[in-house]
Design a protein around this motif. Structure first.
Motif, PDB file in Angstrom:
ATOM      1  N   PHE A 181       0.827  -1.207   0.000  1.00  0.00           N
ATOM      2  CA  PHE A 181       0.000   0.000   0.000  1.00  0.00           C
ATOM      3  C   PHE A 181       0.864   1.261   0.000  1.00  0.00           C
ATOM      4  O   PHE A 181       0.484   2.282  -0.580  1.00  0.00           O
ATOM      5  CB  PHE A 181      -0.939  -0.009   1.202  1.00  0.00           C
ATOM      6  N   THR A 182       2.025   1.222   0.649  1.00  0.00           N
ATOM      7  CA  THR A 182       2.928   2.366   0.600  1.00  0.00           C
ATOM      8  C   THR A 182       3.397   2.625  -0.824  1.00  0.00           C
ATOM      9  O   THR A 182       3.397   3.775  -1.300  1.00  0.00           O
ATOM     10  CB  THR A 182       4.141   2.129   1.509  1.00  0.00           C
ATOM     11  N   ALA A 183       3.799   1.574  -1.539  1.00  0.00           N
ATOM     12  CA  ALA A 183       4.253   1.727  -2.920  1.00  0.00           C
ATOM     13  C   ALA A 183       3.122   2.182  -3.831  1.00  0.00           C
ATOM     14  O   ALA A 183       3.326   3.027  -4.717  1.00  0.00           O
ATOM     15  CB  ALA A 183       4.847   0.407  -3.417  1.00  0.00           C
ATOM     16  N   VAL A 184       1.918   1.650  -3.624  1.00  0.00           N
ATOM     17  CA  VAL A 184       0.772   2.085  -4.426  1.00  0.00           C
ATOM     18  C   VAL A 184       0.484   3.567  -4.181  1.00  0.00           C
ATOM     19  O   VAL A 184       0.176   4.329  -5.102  1.00  0.00           O
ATOM     20  CB  VAL A 184      -0.462   1.216  -4.112  1.00  0.00           C
ATOM     21  N   GLY A 185       0.576   3.991  -2.918  1.00  0.00           N
ATOM     22  CA  GLY A 185       0.362   5.397  -2.606  1.00  0.00           C
ATOM     23  C   GLY A 185       1.392   6.298  -3.267  1.00  0.00           C
ATOM     24  O   GLY A 185       1.057   7.385  -3.762  1.00  0.00           O
ATOM     25  N   LEU A 186       2.666   5.870  -3.294  1.00  0.00           N
ATOM     26  CA  LEU A 186       3.701   6.652  -3.978  1.00  0.00           C
ATOM     27  C   LEU A 186       3.384   6.823  -5.459  1.00  0.00           C
ATOM     28  O   LEU A 186       3.479   7.926  -6.007  1.00  0.00           O
ATOM     29  CB  LEU A 186       5.062   5.974  -3.810  1.00  0.00           C
ATOM     30  N   VAL A 187       3.002   5.724  -6.121  1.00  0.00           N
ATOM     31  CA  VAL A 187       2.706   5.792  -7.551  1.00  0.00           C
ATOM     32  C   VAL A 187       1.472   6.644  -7.810  1.00  0.00           C
ATOM     33  O   VAL A 187       1.454   7.483  -8.732  1.00  0.00           O
ATOM     34  CB  VAL A 187       2.523   4.372  -8.119  1.00  0.00           C
ATOM     35  N   MET A 188       0.427   6.473  -7.011  1.00  0.00           N
ATOM     36  CA  MET A 188      -0.784   7.257  -7.211  1.00  0.00           C
ATOM     37  C   MET A 188      -0.523   8.742  -6.993  1.00  0.00           C
ATOM     38  O   MET A 188      -1.056   9.593  -7.714  1.00  0.00           O
ATOM     39  CB  MET A 188      -1.870   6.767  -6.255  1.00  0.00           C
ATOM     40  N   GLY A 189       0.300   9.079  -6.005  1.00  0.00           N
ATOM     41  CA  GLY A 189       0.644  10.480  -5.805  1.00  0.00           C
ATOM     42  C   GLY A 189       1.390  11.064  -6.980  1.00  0.00           C
ATOM     43  O   GLY A 189       1.171  12.226  -7.360  1.00  0.00           O
TER      44      GLY A 189
END
Length: 512
Positions: free
Chosen positions: A160-168
């Protein structure tokens, strides 16, 4: 069993969207509107005082905006434990969204209110939310997942941290919310994950361990286990929880320094400290910070570097997923040591490429390849595995970010000196500074601050009235930049230290 699997999956998604996803998302969206926020700060100050803000103070305000996020995370990490015990794991995650709602309101109305202080307060609040979520989420998921799936469920925090980075990074594109007019909406978009968690998490059960051990409610614990496990035999798991409850009865929470006194716990605590410290000091965030500058040197157009930066976040997400699949076969130790060895290798090649970038034409491309290889190695090794010990490393993360947040990347400093400094100098007529006559001055001479022409012995006009508190803060900041440490910092970022008029009369020598 399929229904119970869906309940567990929904629990993972509902907890993650407001936990580590928010952390990664708010960490990356601040990069896109960097220059827009700096320009807004300069314009706001000029509206209040009639003068543009000097470059080094704009840089100081921006550094505070960035570093208040990890400072809030430190406060949130300290707040997470009492919240989880007092309110429970699920309610703590729900109450945590109050910080997000308040921060989104501050971000959304900051430009209309003409207040960059609202941005600073909002960053502090989303940092508190990230600190609470990163600690409570793995606690809630680890206590809700069955024993055979706890390792895989704990890995979802890193995913979820990596997904949040990409989405940001994606939302921050100029075509979406990264434009000069949409940056308040970009910062306020953290409201969307918070709203999703508020809508989904109340439908899910509380942690069975919390219900039995902390609340002493066996009936509620059994009901929560039945929703999570289905009609399976729960006698064995209930017996384990009862044994843990009996062992915890009459005890109290240990303080951090007391853990090192226990011989049985000393090795575990030391391993957590070493793993967390090594992960946060390995330099992965520095790679993200300098990626845009390296891409530009490699020949990628300036308006296309944002798309290349998305590739860095995608590499970490891909590597984290691969680590989740390989953890049971290869083992945690092999992946950790292998990841750090690869990072050491690629980091050394990257350093050599930066040192030789003026000698060979192909070194920028080598440096760009090293960035992707370094991030891939990080995701396969510590990026995916250390979050299994997530309760230990958020505190290290906040302390590290609090220090590094005050030093913006060199490419941002150059953009600030060029674009923003040039814009500030064209707002008012520029005149060469003249020596002081009649009274000493303690304010620094700066090229972006215009001074009216003086004819004869007429005194200078009184300085504009600055808001109380802000005036004292700026005066203290300017005095610090005139001192020895401030001069060294300005020289490190490629600027000459400012001089007072009295120093100029002594021949332009600083009193270092």
């Amino acid at each position: 069993m399929e229904a119970q699997g869906r309940v567990l999956l929904l629990t993972i998604c509902a907890a993650g969207i407001g936990g580590t996803f928010q952390f990664g998302y708010n960490l990356s969206i601040i990069n896109a509107p960097t220059l827009h926020i700096q320009e807004f700060t300069n314009e706001t100050w000029q509206t209040r005082t009639g003068q543009p803000l000097p470059d080094h103070l704009v840089l100081l305000v921006w550094s505070l905006i960035v570093s208040l996020y990890p400072l809030g995370g430190l406060l949130g990490a300290l707040l997470a434990g009492p919240l989880a015990v007092t309110l429970g794991r699920k309610k703590s995650l729900l109450v945590n969204n109050a910080f997000v709602l308040a921060a989104a309101a501050l971000f959304g109305f900051s430009r209309r209110a003409g207040s960059f202080e609202m941005i600073m307060l909002g960053r502090l609040l989303v940092g508190i939310s990230a600190g609470v979520g990163m600690n409570v989420q793995p606690m809630y998921l680890g206590e809700s997942a069955p024993k055979e799936l706890r390792g895989a469920v704990a890995m979802t925090s890193a995913i979820f941290t990596a997904v949040g980075l990409v989405m940001g990074q994606v939302v921050g594109l100029r075509e979406l919310l990264g434009g000069p007019q949409a940056w308040p909406l970009l910062l306020a978009s953290c409201l969307v994950p918070g709203a999703l968690q508020l809508a989904s998490l109340p439908l899910l059960p509380e942690s069975p361990r919390y219900l039995l051990i902390d609340c002493g409610d066996p009936a509620a614990c059994r009901a929560a286990l039945q929703r999570l496990r289905g009609p399976a035999d729960l006698a064995g798991e209930l017996a384990e929880l009862e044994q843990e409850r009996a062992a915890c009865r009459g005890g109290r929470a240990r303080r951090p320094w007391e853990l090192f006194r226990e011989r049985a716990l000393r090795r575990q605590v030391a391993s957590l400290v070493v793993l967390g410290g090594a992960m946060e000091l390995c330099g992965n965030d520095a790679m993200y910070a300098y990626a845009s500058a390296v891409f530009s040197q490699a020949g990628i157009p300036q308006d296309k570097t944002q798309y290349a930066a998305i590739g860095t976040g995608g590499c970490e997400l891909l590597a984290t997923l691969l680590s989740c699949l390989a953890i049971e076969r290869a083992g945690r130790r092999v992946l950790l040591t292998g990841g750090y060895r690869l990072m050491t290798c690629w980091g050394s090649v990257f350093t050599a490429a930066l040192c030789l970038q003026g000698s060979f034409s192909w070194t920028p491309y080598l440096a760009m390849a090293c960035i992707f290889a370094f991030i891939l190695s990080f995701g396969i090794g510590p990026g995916g595995l250390v979050p299994l010990h997530l309760c230990a490393f958020p505190l290290c993360l906040r302390l590290r970010g609090l220090v590094l947040g005050h030093l913006p990347p060199r490419d941002q400093r150059q953009e600030l000196r060029g674009d923003l400094g040039g814009a500030a100098q064209t707002q008012l007529p520029r005149e060469e500074p003249r020596p002081s006559v009649g009274r000493p001055r303690g304010r620094p001479v700066h090229g972006a601050v215009a001074r009216p022409a003086r004819r004869g012995p007429a005194p200078d006009p009184p300085p504009p009235v600055e808001p109380l508190g802000v005036q004292a803060w700026c005066s203290a900041s300017e005095r610090w930049f005139q001192g020895p440490l401030g001069a060294l910092c300005l020289e490190a970022v490629g600027r000459k230290p400012t001089m007072t008029n009295s120093e100029k009369r002594r021949g332009g020598k600083h009193s270092l």
